[in-house]
Motif scaffolding. Sequence first.
Motif, PDB file in Angstrom:
ATOM      1  N   LYS A 158       0.843  -1.182   0.000  1.00 29.29           N
ATOM      2  CA  LYS A 158       0.000   0.000   0.000  1.00 29.29           C
ATOM      3  C   LYS A 158       0.885   1.240   0.000  1.00 29.29           C
ATOM      4  O   LYS A 158       2.044   1.124   0.381  1.00 29.29           O
ATOM      5  CB  LYS A 158      -0.926  -0.003   1.213  1.00 29.29           C
ATOM      6  N   HIS A 188      -2.556  -5.362   5.274  1.00 27.12           N
ATOM      7  CA  HIS A 188      -2.072  -6.287   6.304  1.00 27.12           C
ATOM      8  C   HIS A 188      -3.123  -6.554   7.389  1.00 27.12           C
ATOM      9  O   HIS A 188      -3.027  -7.543   8.112  1.00 27.12           O
ATOM     10  CB  HIS A 188      -0.727  -5.832   6.897  1.00 27.12           C
ATOM     11  N   TYR A 189      -4.161  -5.697   7.481  1.00 32.67           N
ATOM     12  CA  TYR A 189      -5.212  -5.988   8.464  1.00 32.67           C
ATOM     13  C   TYR A 189      -5.915  -7.306   8.120  1.00 32.67           C
ATOM     14  O   TYR A 189      -6.405  -7.998   9.013  1.00 32.67           O
ATOM     15  CB  TYR A 189      -6.214  -4.837   8.565  1.00 32.67           C
ATOM     16  N   LYS A 192      -4.552 -10.295   9.912  1.00 35.38           N
ATOM     17  CA  LYS A 192      -4.627 -10.410  11.383  1.00 35.38           C
ATOM     18  C   LYS A 192      -5.567 -11.545  11.771  1.00 35.38           C
ATOM     19  O   LYS A 192      -6.643 -11.701  11.188  1.00 35.38           O
ATOM     20  CB  LYS A 192      -5.105  -9.081  11.990  1.00 35.38           C
ATOM     21  N   GLU A 226      -3.746   4.376  17.806  1.00 37.37           N
ATOM     22  CA  GLU A 226      -2.301   4.205  17.974  1.00 37.37           C
ATOM     23  C   GLU A 226      -1.787   5.241  18.958  1.00 37.37           C
ATOM     24  O   GLU A 226      -2.322   6.365  19.000  1.00 37.37           O
ATOM     25  CB  GLU A 226      -1.589   4.425  16.641  1.00 37.37           C
ATOM     26  N   ARG A 233       7.810   9.280   9.297  1.00 31.08           N
ATOM     27  CA  ARG A 233       7.112   9.090   8.020  1.00 31.08           C
ATOM     28  C   ARG A 233       6.369  10.337   7.534  1.00 31.08           C
ATOM     29  O   ARG A 233       5.434  10.229   6.747  1.00 31.08           O
ATOM     30  CB  ARG A 233       6.136   7.927   8.154  1.00 31.08           C
ATOM     31  N   TYR A 236       5.637  10.849   3.793  1.00 35.04           N
ATOM     32  CA  TYR A 236       4.491  10.094   3.258  1.00 35.04           C
ATOM     33  C   TYR A 236       3.188  10.598   3.872  1.00 35.04           C
ATOM     34  O   TYR A 236       2.208  10.875   3.181  1.00 35.04           O
ATOM     35  CB  TYR A 236       4.718   8.602   3.550  1.00 35.04           C
ATOM     36  N   ASP A 245      -4.531   6.770   4.740  1.00 32.96           N
ATOM     37  CA  ASP A 245      -3.605   5.812   5.357  1.00 32.96           C
ATOM     38  C   ASP A 245      -4.338   4.642   6.020  1.00 32.96           C
ATOM     39  O   ASP A 245      -3.874   3.504   5.965  1.00 32.96           O
ATOM     40  CB  ASP A 245      -2.758   6.557   6.411  1.00 32.96           C
ATOM     41  N   MET A 246      -5.477   4.917   6.633  1.00 37.16           N
ATOM     42  CA  MET A 246      -6.151   3.874   7.433  1.00 37.16           C
ATOM     43  C   MET A 246      -7.591   3.596   7.001  1.00 37.16           C
ATOM     44  O   MET A 246      -8.045   2.462   7.054  1.00 37.16           O
ATOM     45  CB  MET A 246      -6.171   4.291   8.915  1.00 37.16           C
ATOM     46  N   HIS A 250      -7.738  -0.299   5.682  1.00 39.28           N
ATOM     47  CA  HIS A 250      -7.947  -1.173   6.840  1.00 39.28           C
ATOM     48  C   HIS A 250      -9.347  -1.037   7.456  1.00 39.28           C
ATOM     49  O   HIS A 250      -9.998  -2.030   7.773  1.00 39.28           O
ATOM     50  CB  HIS A 250      -6.912  -0.894   7.925  1.00 39.28           C
ATOM     51  N   LYS A 350      -3.735   8.736  15.402  1.00 35.44           N
ATOM     52  CA  LYS A 350      -2.421   8.633  16.039  1.00 35.44           C
ATOM     53  C   LYS A 350      -2.465   9.433  17.338  1.00 35.44           C
ATOM     54  O   LYS A 350      -3.323  10.286  17.525  1.00 35.44           O
ATOM     55  CB  LYS A 350      -1.347   9.195  15.108  1.00 35.44           C
ATOM     56  N   LYS A 355      -2.749   1.699  22.170  1.00 33.67           N
ATOM     57  CA  LYS A 355      -2.668   1.045  20.857  1.00 33.67           C
ATOM     58  C   LYS A 355      -3.660  -0.110  20.902  1.00 33.67           C
ATOM     59  O   LYS A 355      -3.502  -1.060  21.678  1.00 33.67           O
ATOM     60  CB  LYS A 355      -1.239   0.543  20.642  1.00 33.67           C
TER      61      LYS A 355
HETATM   62  O1  LIG Z   1      -0.887   0.634   7.306  1.00 35.48           O
HETATM   63  C1  LIG Z   1      -0.638   1.218   8.330  1.00 35.48           C
HETATM   64  O2  LIG Z   1      -0.896   0.593   9.495  1.00 35.48           O
HETATM   65  C2  LIG Z   1      -0.212   0.997  10.673  1.00 35.48           C
HETATM   66  C3  LIG Z   1      -1.000   0.385  11.818  1.00 35.48           C
HETATM   67  O3  LIG Z   1      -0.956  -1.003  11.691  1.00 35.48           O
HETATM   68  P1  LIG Z   1      -1.078  -1.940  12.971  1.00 35.48           P
HETATM   69  O4  LIG Z   1      -1.020  -3.311  12.436  1.00 35.48           O
HETATM   70  O5  LIG Z   1       0.084  -1.596  13.862  1.00 35.48           O
HETATM   71  O6  LIG Z   1      -2.379  -1.603  13.629  1.00 35.48           O
HETATM   72  C4  LIG Z   1      -0.125   2.492  10.808  1.00 35.48           C
HETATM   73  O7  LIG Z   1       0.741   2.815  11.879  1.00 35.48           O
HETATM   74  C5  LIG Z   1       0.438   3.095   9.546  1.00 35.48           C
HETATM   75  O8  LIG Z   1       0.380   4.509   9.637  1.00 35.48           O
HETATM   76  C6  LIG Z   1      -0.325   2.644   8.341  1.00 35.48           C
HETATM   77  O9  LIG Z   1       0.390   3.028   7.169  1.00 35.48           O
END
Ligand SMILES: O=C1O[C@H](COP(=O)(O)O)[C@@H](O)[C@H](O)[C@H]1O
Length: 512
Positions: A158, A188-189, A192, A226, A233, A236, A245-246, A250, A350, A355
């Motif tokens: 991504k 990547h979510y 999980k 978070e 970053r 970006y 981003d989220m 996700h 953030k 978290k």
């Molecule tokens: O894709 C991203 O995810 C992370 C949060 O992922 P996690 O598995 O730690 O919940 C996020 O910190 C990042 O900004 C974002 O690009």
Amino acid sequence: MNTQSLNATESSTIILFGATGDLARRKLFPALFRLFKRGILGEKFAVLGVARKDLSTSAFQQLVLDSLKEFGHLSGSEQTEWDKFAGHLDYASADLTQGSTYQNIKERAEQMESKFGLQGNRIFYLSIAPGLFGPVTIHIKDGELRSAKGWNRLVIEKPFGRDFHSAQELNDTISQVFREEEIYRIDHYLGKEMVQNIEVIRFANAFFEPLWNNRYISNVQITSSETVGVEERAGYYEKSGALRDMVQNHMLQMVMMMAMEPPSRLETEAIRDEKVKVLRSLRRYKQEEVAAHVVRGQYVAGSIKGEQVVGYREEPSVSPASMTETFVSAKLFIDNFRWAGVPFYIRTGKRMPVKATEILVQFKSLPNILYFNKHGNLEPNLLSIRIYPQEGICFQLNAKKPGTDGILAPIAMDFCQNCEAGFNSPEAYERLIQDCLEGDSTFFTRWDEVSLAWKFVDPISKAWADEISELQPYPAGTWGPQQSNLMLQQDDTKWWPVHGTKEEEANKVMVY
Ligand SMILES: O=C1O[C@H](COP(=O)(O)O)[C@@H](O)[C@H](O)[C@H]1O
Ligand SMILES: NC(=O)C1=CN([C@@H]2O[C@H](COP(=O)(O)OP(=O)(O)OC[C@H]3O[C@@H](n4cnc5c(N)ncnc54)[C@H](OP(=O)(O)O)[C@@H]3O)[C@@H](O)[C@H]2O)C=CC1
């Protein structure tokens, strides 16, 4: 993993573009090493790292070893396994913007294939800046890196575009080289454990499925918070913000998993078809509707776990007048038969107090006639699906408070699967790379999912760019701007506390 596609892992060469980068070191090498230790990679595999840095094979192996040590995936007793794993690693230095460099990459891949007797199956993993995704894919074609002997798979990180048009352009480019079924877009979510478990919880339990609709569910709340700030970053994040981003990926993926209809079969396309239907029914907001449904926030100085932290605009490389959102909460509606009228509240940000990633389902309350708590209410039943840090589910019911006459108290039935010592569920990247090796793309995003997600997000970012809704400050260490709470209060509900927070403690005291 899709339970009907337990394909054996075939021998393969993983060409990892961006092998000296942050993601490779923090996530990909640990994931590959764990797959090796678990025997998933077997003996017949090769990893060819590619990046600009001029590294010998042994210097690259050292880089991988250092990353395993730094990110805690190598213990003293694993030296023998490491030695074996290291033998499968090689490196090619290349400036990927130069077409002439791909001949060398091809030759190095062929050498490894011949050394390990591999069948020519290739995974091209793009862990590089998004601006390189398109050009590198075209070079893969022009440099004839695609294997003629085995299968070819493209794993793409991504962000997939920054709006619908750029995503479509990227998709058109990569589709010149790879067919849709060869493309593995990472979210990547979806790797999980508990996100994958949503399907099972919903479709394998008789007491959930009949209630999973607008007759019994009042609302759904999805939180991904978070404690970290923007860290290194900013380059970006300043262009992205929490929405791109989220939310685009996700958060909407979790919405889809919660809201989808049961697939006709546990097959990749059947599951993805159902997810896509959710996005088709997701109500899109017109610019003038955005302010009422979406809150955007930016953290200012505050404290996280007792430590003072600066505000977003004071972070290194962030513009002092930045309008980038570090928090988003939103009220979504899925306009279909099952979900009409049920808000799906999402929030992510953030510099929040903990978290955590958690999904909460608030059920509609029964008539307030027979039983009450001491405040004269009947608490709603709640189902929490805990994704991080705990992995588990918790169901809150009403029961008689022992020893009292007719006073109710909520009780919790709590299942935590990673609380047991020694339990170690695979990390998201480990699971996803395994799925890719096995040719299972169920938990990767299909193009129509990505495109519909952008179509939902684009009017919101446009409204914000036109400053139609305000950017609200929130102190670091809090749950976002007040407007986020007000959005739920207007609907006669509230954000239910996330597990393990002081709000949860306070809530328990209040309830009893
Ligand atoms: O894709 C991203 O995810 C992370 C949060 O992922 P996690 O598995 O730690 O919940 C996020 O910190 C990042 O900004 C974002 O690009
Ligand atoms: N880091 C993270 O936590 C996450 C990252 N991602 C995505 O993963 C991808 C990689 O991110 P990340 O690892 O953080 O980025 P980094 O900037 O840390 O790494 C980029 C990699 O690309 C290489 N590279 C850059 N330009 C060239 C070039 N012209 N030719 C050859 N290699 C080049 C760099 O190597 P060298 O310097 O040696 O040239 C380095 O190995 C991005 O798409 C990002 O959005 C997604 C989720 C999380």
